[in-house]
Write a protein that holds these residues in place. Structure first.
Motif, mmCIF file in Angstrom:
data_model
loop_
_atom_site.group_PDB
_atom_site.id
_atom_site.type_symbol
_atom_site.label_atom_id
_atom_site.label_comp_id
_atom_site.label_asym_id
_atom_site.label_seq_id
_atom_site.Cartn_x
_atom_site.Cartn_y
_atom_site.Cartn_z
ATOM 1 N N VAL A 364 0.837 -1.201 0.000
ATOM 2 C CA VAL A 364 0.000 0.000 0.000
ATOM 3 C C VAL A 364 0.874 1.255 0.000
ATOM 4 N N ALA A 365 1.926 1.246 0.800
ATOM 5 C CA ALA A 365 2.824 2.402 0.857
ATOM 6 C C ALA A 365 3.447 2.691 -0.503
ATOM 7 N N VAL A 366 3.892 1.642 -1.200
ATOM 8 C CA VAL A 366 4.487 1.837 -2.520
ATOM 9 C C VAL A 366 3.446 2.365 -3.508
ATOM 10 N N SER A 367 2.216 1.865 -3.412
ATOM 11 C CA SER A 367 1.173 2.349 -4.322
ATOM 12 C C SER A 367 0.870 3.826 -4.099
ATOM 13 N N VAL A 368 1.053 4.292 -2.886
ATOM 14 C CA VAL A 368 0.832 5.700 -2.573
ATOM 15 C C VAL A 368 2.012 6.552 -3.058
ATOM 16 N N GLY A 369 3.219 6.070 -2.807
ATOM 17 C CA GLY A 369 4.400 6.902 -3.037
ATOM 18 C C GLY A 369 5.021 6.824 -4.407
ATOM 19 N N CYS A 370 4.678 5.805 -5.206
ATOM 20 C CA CYS A 370 5.325 5.614 -6.517
ATOM 21 C C CYS A 370 4.282 5.778 -7.617
ATOM 22 N N PRO A 371 4.122 6.985 -8.147
ATOM 23 C CA PRO A 371 3.022 7.273 -9.076
ATOM 24 C C PRO A 371 3.134 6.572 -10.423
ATOM 25 N N LYS A 372 4.324 6.073 -10.776
ATOM 26 C CA LYS A 372 4.501 5.427 -12.072
ATOM 27 C C LYS A 372 4.439 3.902 -11.993
ATOM 28 N N LEU A 373 4.163 3.378 -10.809
ATOM 29 C CA LEU A 373 4.124 1.926 -10.634
ATOM 30 C C LEU A 373 3.044 1.308 -11.522
ATOM 31 N N GLN A 374 3.433 0.318 -12.336
ATOM 32 C CA GLN A 374 2.463 -0.320 -13.225
ATOM 33 C C GLN A 374 2.607 -1.840 -13.291
ATOM 34 N N SER A 375 3.601 -2.406 -12.614
ATOM 35 C CA SER A 375 3.811 -3.852 -12.644
ATOM 36 C C SER A 375 4.227 -4.338 -11.265
ATOM 37 N N VAL A 376 3.475 -5.321 -10.726
ATOM 38 C CA VAL A 376 3.738 -5.815 -9.366
ATOM 39 C C VAL A 376 3.694 -7.332 -9.341
ATOM 40 N N LEU A 377 4.705 -7.931 -8.696
ATOM 41 C CA LEU A 377 4.678 -9.339 -8.287
ATOM 42 C C LEU A 377 5.014 -9.339 -6.807
ATOM 43 N N TYR A 378 4.089 -9.806 -5.972
ATOM 44 C CA TYR A 378 4.224 -9.618 -4.526
ATOM 45 C C TYR A 378 3.861 -10.901 -3.795
ATOM 46 N N PHE A 379 4.866 -11.495 -3.120
ATOM 47 C CA PHE A 379 4.650 -12.662 -2.268
ATOM 48 C C PHE A 379 4.503 -12.190 -0.822
ATOM 49 N N CYS A 380 3.452 -12.630 -0.174
ATOM 50 C CA CYS A 380 3.252 -12.244 1.220
ATOM 51 C C CYS A 380 2.406 -13.320 1.908
ATOM 52 N N ARG A 381 2.114 -13.120 3.171
ATOM 53 C CA ARG A 381 1.334 -14.107 3.920
ATOM 54 C C ARG A 381 -0.020 -13.567 4.374
ATOM 55 N N GLN A 382 -0.281 -12.291 4.140
ATOM 56 C CA GLN A 382 -1.573 -11.751 4.543
ATOM 57 C C GLN A 382 -1.951 -10.584 3.641
ATOM 58 N N MET A 383 -3.266 -10.387 3.480
ATOM 59 C CA MET A 383 -3.775 -9.305 2.648
ATOM 60 C C MET A 383 -5.187 -8.977 3.107
ATOM 61 N N THR A 384 -5.642 -7.776 2.799
ATOM 62 C CA THR A 384 -7.011 -7.369 3.113
ATOM 63 C C THR A 384 -7.675 -6.790 1.877
ATOM 64 N N ASN A 385 -8.991 -6.813 1.882
ATOM 65 C CA ASN A 385 -9.740 -6.185 0.802
ATOM 66 C C ASN A 385 -9.503 -4.680 0.765
ATOM 67 N N ASP A 386 -9.457 -4.069 1.940
ATOM 68 C CA ASP A 386 -9.246 -2.619 1.995
ATOM 69 C C ASP A 386 -7.913 -2.238 1.345
ATOM 70 N N ALA A 387 -6.884 -3.047 1.597
ATOM 71 C CA ALA A 387 -5.576 -2.762 1.008
ATOM 72 C C ALA A 387 -5.639 -2.855 -0.512
ATOM 73 N N LEU A 388 -6.274 -3.893 -1.038
ATOM 74 C CA LEU A 388 -6.369 -4.060 -2.491
ATOM 75 C C LEU A 388 -7.181 -2.935 -3.124
ATOM 76 N N VAL A 389 -8.240 -2.512 -2.450
ATOM 77 C CA VAL A 389 -9.043 -1.390 -2.959
ATOM 78 C C VAL A 389 -8.195 -0.117 -2.998
ATOM 79 N N THR A 390 -7.421 0.109 -1.949
ATOM 80 C CA THR A 390 -6.553 1.290 -1.899
ATOM 81 C C THR A 390 -5.521 1.256 -3.020
#
Length: 594
Positions: A364-390
């Motif tokens: 979420v922090a990267v999505s806020v701070g990096c305006p040109k971000l257009q490609s993501v591959l992200y391995f993690c162990r937890q996620m929320t709907n609110d985060a994905l919406v943001t």
């Protein structure tokens, strides 16, 4: 009026058009344009080595100079394609040797390449310049020695992430002293040592070298020698980034730092195996110029990792292990405003629980701070709907979004709800999305969102998702641009597949493993779609040994103009579209039903 132009004029005009899509469109206009386009085509891309045969290729395009071929399905990267499945390059090279004596470039991905194929390349194409073997297998350093010895004009040798059998570390010494043409050399995948003296001599006599990627056997104290010979490098992959305990650490530090100071054109760094944090400051002379940084092999943790990356203000592409943690991603969000691509890989995917503090907050922090971000591959162990919406609202410019929650069917940890709404927001807000990978607890509802909103989606990867056939129906009936669909461990079966069979003719391929597709449905599918190969892959034995209603282990369906292939192993059956003759075939043998 254009149709009245001489063929030679059309060929001249078409030669300035470079994209495969545009060239393909041109060939459909008229017979005259088709003929002109085929005669002047120099480059060809084949997305599936079984979609067309070598003989059809050379009939269609008589003067090819560059070939790019993909072999095994993408899920081979996750060991889901059995060993020995196919994708052999030898039949291709035997045909091309006769038809394309002026061939200059071969790029292969996920193909089986033997030493004999490499020897044929080295001895048959006199002006051969480029060999790229990405995630290939089957060859040894003897084959590479043949390439080195005989391809006198070689510009690029890239072994990608191939599996190479190391028979000798001296294959680099086969490059003749007259070889000065190298522009790119990637040997990062090699497990054993190479002759450093031969490598140093090769680098020293290659004034045009722009990319050099070393393997982990090259230690940090040897890097200054190479960098002094190649200060013109644009991309550099280090070897091991820790020194022998017997060397003077301060001397190594100074030598490496000074060597990097002379690399004024360096834009990309990778490698860093076994990296010692104490040596990271050696790249400070170039960090402000870097646009690409691959730390996916560097087991360095916060705060050292964050301190390094936060100084790379011009980064556009970053690959890193989850040691970066949320705090490191927050530093990236504050510092790397040009970032376009982020990949975060797991350091220990088989650990029973989290070994690092990486959550949805970092992304979420990267999505806020990096305006040109257009490609993501992200391995993690937890996620929320609110985060994905943001994330979706922050970055509607996203074109590739691949989220891999390590534990299958993990819900929104804050509400224990499925992640349908979150992924629904991704496809609803990111109108240009081309590639999507889903994970976590998901119901058919998310596939309804995808079918309605993901109109430009070209590749979709699914695992452990959905409730019923309805999910697959939503995708196949709604995603009009879909070209590749790969599914594993989902409850999708016969009804949706057969009801949307016509959609498969517009796609490149469909892969399904551990789903609910029966052998009977596979046979019906083959009858409906005679222009597609319907492959059943089942290591349990002959399909006749089980009821036809029994689900198959794996199904691979792909479009082809060359009919069924004849190199299938014993666990692959290609279903015949004519049920009155032989319902399925295995290799050269037709098998009648019991």
């Amino acid at each position: 009026m254009v149709n009245t132009l001489p063929l030679e004029v059309l060929e001249h005009i078409f030669s300035s058009i470079t994209t495969d899509k545009d060239r393909n469109s041109i060939s459909l206009v008229s017979k005259t344009w088709y003929e002109a386009e085929r005669c002047c085509r120099k480059n060809v891309f084949i997305g599936n080595c079984y979609a067309v045969s070598p003989s059809i290729l050379i009939r269609r395009f008589p003067d090819i100079r560059s070939v790019n071929i993909k072999g095994k399905p993408h899920f081979a990267d996750f060991d889901l394609v059995p060993e020995g499945w196919g994708a052999y390059f030898y039949p291709w090279v035997v045909t091309m040797v006769k038809a394309y004596p002026f061939l200059e470039e071969i790029r292969l991905k996920r193909m089986v390449v033997c030493d004999e194929s490499l020897e044929l390349i080295s001895k048959s194409f006199k002006n051969f310049k480029v060999l790229v073997l990405q995630s290939c297998e089957g060859f040894t350093t003897d084959g590479l020695a043949a390439i080195a010895a005989n391809c006198r004009n070689l510009r690029e040798l890239d072994l990608g992430e191939s599996e190479v059998e190391d028979l000798s570390g001296h294959w680099l010494s086969h490059f003749p002293d007259s070889c000065t043409s190298l522009v790119s050399l990637n040997i990062a995948c090699l497990a054993s040592e190479v002759s450093f003296s031969a490598l140093e001599r090769l680098v020293a006599r290659s004034p045009h070298l722009r990319t050099l990627r070393l393997n982990r056997a090259v230690s940090i104290e040897k890097l200054p020698k190479l960098l002094r010979h190649a200060s013109q490098l644009v991309e550099f992959g280090t070897g091991s980034y820790s020194a022998d305990t017997q060397v003077d650490v301060s001397e190594v530090f100074v030598n490496v730092s000074q060597a990097f100071s002379g690399c004024n054109k360096l834009k990309g760094l990778s490698g860093f195996w076994e990296a010692a944090p104490a040596y990271f400051p050696t790249i400070y002379p170039v960090h402000s110029k870097l646009t690409s940084l691959n730390l996916s092999y560097a087991t360095v943790e916060i705060p050292d990792l964050g301190k390094l990356i936060s100084h790379c203000h011009n980064l556009q592409r970053l690959w890193v292990l989850d040691y970066v943690e949320d705090s490191g991603l927050e530093e990236i969000a504050n510092s790397c405003k040009e970032l376009q691509e982020l990949r975060v890989f797991p350091s220990d995917p088989f650990a029973p629980g989290p070994n690092v503090s990486l959550t949805e907050k970092g992304l979420v922090a990267v999505s806020v701070g990096c305006p040109k971000l257009q490609s993501v591959l992200y391995f993690c162990r937890q996620m929320t709907n609110d985060a994905l919406v943001t994330i979706a609202r922050n970055r509607p410019n996203m074109i590739r979004f691949r989220l891999c929650i390590i534990e299958p069917q993990t819900p929104d940890y804050s509400t224990l709800e499925p992640l349908d709404a979150g992924f629904g927001a991704i496809v609803q807000h990111c109108k240009e999305l081309r590639r999507l990978s889903l994970s976590g607890l998901l119901t058919d509802r998310v596939f309804e969102y995808i079918g309605v909103h993901a109109k430009k989606l070209e590749m979709l990867s699914l695992a452990f998702a959905g409730d019923s056939d309805l999910g697959l129906h939503y995708v196949l009936s709604g995603c009009e641009s879909l070209r590749k669909l790969e599914i594993r461990d989902c409850p999708f079966g016969d009804e949706a597949l057969l009801a949307n069979a016509a959609k498969l003719e517009t796609m490149r391929s469909l892969w399904m493993s551990n789903c609910s597709v029966s052998f009977e449905a596979c046979k019906l599918l083959a009858q409906k779609l005679p222009r597609l190969n319907v492959e059943v892959i089942d290591e349990r034995g002959h399909p006749d040994t089980r009821p036809e209603s029994c689900p198959v282990e794996k199904l691979y369906v792909y479009r082809t103009v060359s009919g069924r292939r004849f190199d299938t192993p014993g666990f692959v059956w290609i279903i015949d579209e004519d049920p009155s003759s032989t319902p399925y075939s295995n290799g050269n043998r037709s098998l009648a039903s019991a």
